[in-house]
Write an enzyme that holds these catalytic residues in place. Structure first.
Site, PDB file in Angstrom:
ATOM      1  N   ASP A 144       0.835  -1.195   0.000  1.00  0.00           N
ATOM      2  CA  ASP A 144       0.000   0.000   0.000  1.00  0.00           C
ATOM      3  C   ASP A 144       0.879   1.258   0.000  1.00  0.00           C
ATOM      4  O   ASP A 144       2.091   1.199   0.277  1.00  0.00           O
ATOM      5  CB  ASP A 144      -0.882  -0.031   1.257  1.00  0.00           C
ATOM      6  CG  ASP A 144      -2.201   0.710   1.094  1.00  0.00           C
ATOM      7  OD1 ASP A 144      -2.324   1.519   0.156  1.00  0.00           O
ATOM      8  OD2 ASP A 144      -3.103   0.492   1.913  1.00  0.00           O
ATOM      9  N   ASP A 190     -10.725   2.070  -3.459  1.00  0.00           N
ATOM     10  CA  ASP A 190     -11.209   1.718  -2.126  1.00  0.00           C
ATOM     11  C   ASP A 190     -12.722   1.618  -2.097  1.00  0.00           C
ATOM     12  O   ASP A 190     -13.293   1.297  -1.061  1.00  0.00           O
ATOM     13  CB  ASP A 190     -10.764   2.776  -1.103  1.00  0.00           C
ATOM     14  CG  ASP A 190      -9.402   2.456  -0.529  1.00  0.00           C
ATOM     15  OD1 ASP A 190      -8.885   1.346  -0.799  1.00  0.00           O
ATOM     16  OD2 ASP A 190      -8.837   3.297   0.190  1.00  0.00           O
TER      17      ASP A 190
END
Ligand code: DGJ
Length: 722
Positions: A455, A520
């Site tokens: 990430d 997301d």
């Protein structure tokens, strides 16, 4: 050689199976791309082709028509956005007039070399292809031959955009809205998109697509340019006063070249199509599959993921995670990914997003016996284990930051704004890179981990090192080098590129990763659109897509399970929710869709994708067609109430026109009697209907209306009989 004396251009061509690109240099100037399109005959007279493109000289302009060379030069009178902006040590602009020294075929590449002896610069360009691809990789480099040079801009070799195009396509989004496709009219002037965020950003996937007039998804000509090095990129689409149209891409950070040093533009990926946007997509997908993404085990089907993020966030409890793993495995998950929240230092753990990044040690409060018990449990259930990491980042409130404050990108005397309470480590510092490698290597060596979700949750700002030198390009390279090092030490580990969703997606990161976390947003309504647009550049097997919670956490939208599952199964499927919320019917549906994904993923992930034109603004549709065209699945999403009283037939694509296909509605049990009145709809019959590929593509099939946020899945199989 003085080409002026012959009056003839020096030409060279590069052919793929179906395309040709021609370069021509007039009077030893830098060459121009005089043709890129459908393959020309082997006997095409390239000099005549090039001379036919020479433009007239208008009144009240320079006495020679200025060309759009592969590096348009201010020093040659080019008045649009130049391909190179360089300065000498005293800050004087270098008005280059490169002279061609060679233009030649080297294997599968066309290589240009040109020198400006007065400026002390050598320019090289490379148009490279492979025998099995329709994509051309384009890259330029510049060498400072004598004196130090500051380079503010070096474009990938410039390609012209068709004069007949009315507009071009680009991407503009935000968090949870990635890959917002928009059309920009081609008008005089430069359209510039840039990211200096150290990651692509949600805002701009670095690509332009130029559909020629009349181009649709399935018909017409188009070109696309994707820049492979995102995060410090600039892309320019420009129309000059002469009507020249150019596409440029490059690194948006100045660089200093010492004598003898060379700077690369980094790589652009160029594709052409005369089969609409789908043709572009096929070329790009083939290229990604053959020359970009390299799976450790290419024969392994893309496993169904379970990711615990939207189930537990930072609240890690071993028993809960084990229960989630049990449920995930029972539904069909094959990989369990432990997301953020598992790490920390003595006395401090990652209980929210304000601490502990950088302390890549298993948190003993949450995992007193390490990750072993969870991993064993996951493996006993037949799943593999994946782990979330965010190596480039550090929380100021962490043991790492306290021990090494100088490892943080933090220019002297400046305030560096945090984002998500975090800062960025300077990966160009070898100590930082070694520490991160040591931590990742230790985790991957100690535990049975076959997957990292890598990430990156903040933009770089004030991206200079302690001496004040620009860091963006070097940091990007250092991240690549760290991933390469991890992969070399653990070649069986797959890596996902995630950056608060889809803020770091480009072909350079994909050379070392295997999946992108597109967004997301697990909201299938939003996701259907994003997947549809991203599909132009990304094949489905690398696009992560999860069945999220019933009420989406990022939008609040409540969506039914079949729609959530249908959208996820069209890409690399996973689940990301508290599985304990599932009602029995939802669980049964998810199981059924997961089984269906598994039955079809192997051919879907090797087959062709076709975006369809549903002839109805409320629908989005695409289909996967097996490489041998023996079967297909069409995914037709209805995203809003259909305004007309009826929906038109949907025309399929990519089928064998002469073959016959039995076509059924796989999820006919989802037909809701209230969305329209009952009638005998042939496709809803369990036996479906049999039609030729030609009929299916030219006439199409009519589907039930469907409520908003539903998806029809049309299944087709080649059949001998009718
Ligand atoms: C951002 C990612 O996109 C999410 O999926 C999740 O991994 C969080 N970071 C964790 O902090």
């Amino acid at each position: 050689m003085n080409f002026l004396s012959t009056g003839m251009p020096v030409c060279a061509r590069l052919d793929t199976t179906r395309r040709t690109l021609v370069l021509a240099s007039f009077a030893d100037r830098l060459p121009c791309v005089v043709y890129c399109g459908s393959r020309l005959g082997d006997d095409e007279d390239l000099a005549a082709l090039s001379r036919a493109a020479v433009r007239p000289i208008a009144n009240s302009t320079l006495d020679r028509a200025v060309e759009l060379s592969i590096c348009p030069e201010e020093g040659r009178g080019f008045q649009g956005h130049p391909g190179l902006r360089a300065f000498d040590a005293a800050g004087r602009p270098l008005m280059t007039q490169f002279r061609l020294s060679s233009l030649e075929r080297q294997g599968d590449a066309l290589v240009v070399e040109a020198v400006d002896a007065q400026c002390g610069l050598t320019y090289r360009a490379r148009f490279a292809t492979h025998p099995d691809t329709e994509v051309i990789e384009v890259e330029a480099d510049l060498t400072a031959d004598r004196e130090a040079v500051r380079v503010d801009w070096l474009s990938t070799p410039v390609v012209p955009a068709p004069a007949s195009a009315t507009d071009f396509i680009e991407f503009a989004g935000r968090w949870t809205q990635e890959f917002g496709l928009r059309r920009v009219p081609f008008t005089r002037g430069a359209h510039l998109r840039e990211s200096r965020r150290g990651r692509m950003g949600h805002d701009h996937f670095p690509a332009f697509v130029v559909p020629d007039a009349g181009c649709t998804d399935t018909l017409g000509e188009a070109i696309a340019l994707h820049f492979g090095f995102s995060g410090v990129h600039r892309m320019v689409a420009e129309e000059t006063a002469e009507g020249l149209r150019q596409l440029q891409a490059g690194v948006a950070e100045p660089a200093m070249l010492e004598p003898g040093e060379t700077l690369s533009s980094e790589c652009g990926f160029l594709a052409f199509s005369d089969e609409g946007l789908n043709g572009l997509m096929h070329a790009l997908h083939d290229h990604v599959r053959r020359h970009v993404v390299r799976f450790p085990d290419p024969a392994r089907p893309r496993p169904v993921h379970y990711n615990c993020w939207e189930a537990v966030y930072f609240d890690h409890d071993l028993d809960t995670l084990k229960e989630l793993a049990d449920r995930a495995a029972a539904i069909g998950a094959e990989r369990f990914v432990l997301d953020d929240g598992w790490f920390g230092s003595a006395g401090q753990g990652r209980d929210d997003d304000t601490t502990s990044l950088g302390d890549w040690y298993v948190d003993p409060r949450k995992y007193p016996d390490g990750l072993g018990p969870l991993i064993d449990h996951v493996e006993t259930l037949g799943m593999r284990f994946g782990l979330w990491v965010e190596p480039e980042m550090v929380s100021p409130d962490s043991a790492l930051a306290r021990a090494h404050p100088d490892w943080i990108i933090q220019p002297e005397g400046r305030v560096q704004l945090p984002r998500r309470s975090q800062q960025v480590l300077d990966l160009t510092n070898a100590d930082v890179a070694d520490y991160l490698f040591e931590r990742l290597d230790a985790l991957l060596s100690q535990y049975s981990i076959d997957y990292l979700k890598w990430d990156m949750n903040r933009d770089l700002t004030l991206a200079v090192d302690r001496e004040g030198n620009g860091l963006l390009r070097r940091q990007g390279k250092a991240v690549h080098a760290l991933i390469d090092r991890v992969r070399a030490a653990h070649p069986g580990v797959e890596i996902e590129s995630c950056a608060s969703g889809g803020a770091r997606i480009d072909y350079e990161i994909l050379k070392r990763t295997h999946r992108v976390w597109l967004s997301d947003s697990n909201d299938a309504h939003e996701r259907a659109r994003m997947q549809h647009e991203a599909m132009l550049f990304l094949p489905p097997e690398i696009v992560g897509s999860h069945v999220g919670p019933r009420r989406c956490h990022t939008s609040g939208r409540v969506l039914a399970m079949p729609f959530r599952a249908g959208v996820a199964m069209a890409a690399h499927m996973g689940f990301e929710m508290d599985l304990r919320e599932l009602e029995p019917d939802e669980e049964a549906t998810l199981k059924r869709y997961t089984r269906f994904y598994k039955e079809n993923r192997t051919w879907m992930h090797a087959g062709r994708q076709h975006r369809l034109e549903p002839a109805c603004a409320e629908r989005l549709a695409h289909m996967s067609v097996a490489a041998d065209r023996a079967h297909f699945l069409a995914f037709v999403a209805t995203l809003a109430t259909i305004r007309d009283e009826s929906a038109p037939p949907i025309r399929l694509s990519g089928l064998d026109p002469d073959a016959h296909y039995r076509v059924t509605l796989w999820n006919r049990d989802e037909i809701n009697a209230s969305s329209h009145r009952r009638f005998a709809m042939p496709i809803a019959d369990p036996d479906g209907l049999v039609l030729s590929g030609r009929a299916l593509m030219k006439s199409g099939v009519t589907l039930p209306m469907g409520f908003p946020d539903t998806m029809w899945i049309v299944q087709g199989t080649r059949t001998e009989g009718r």
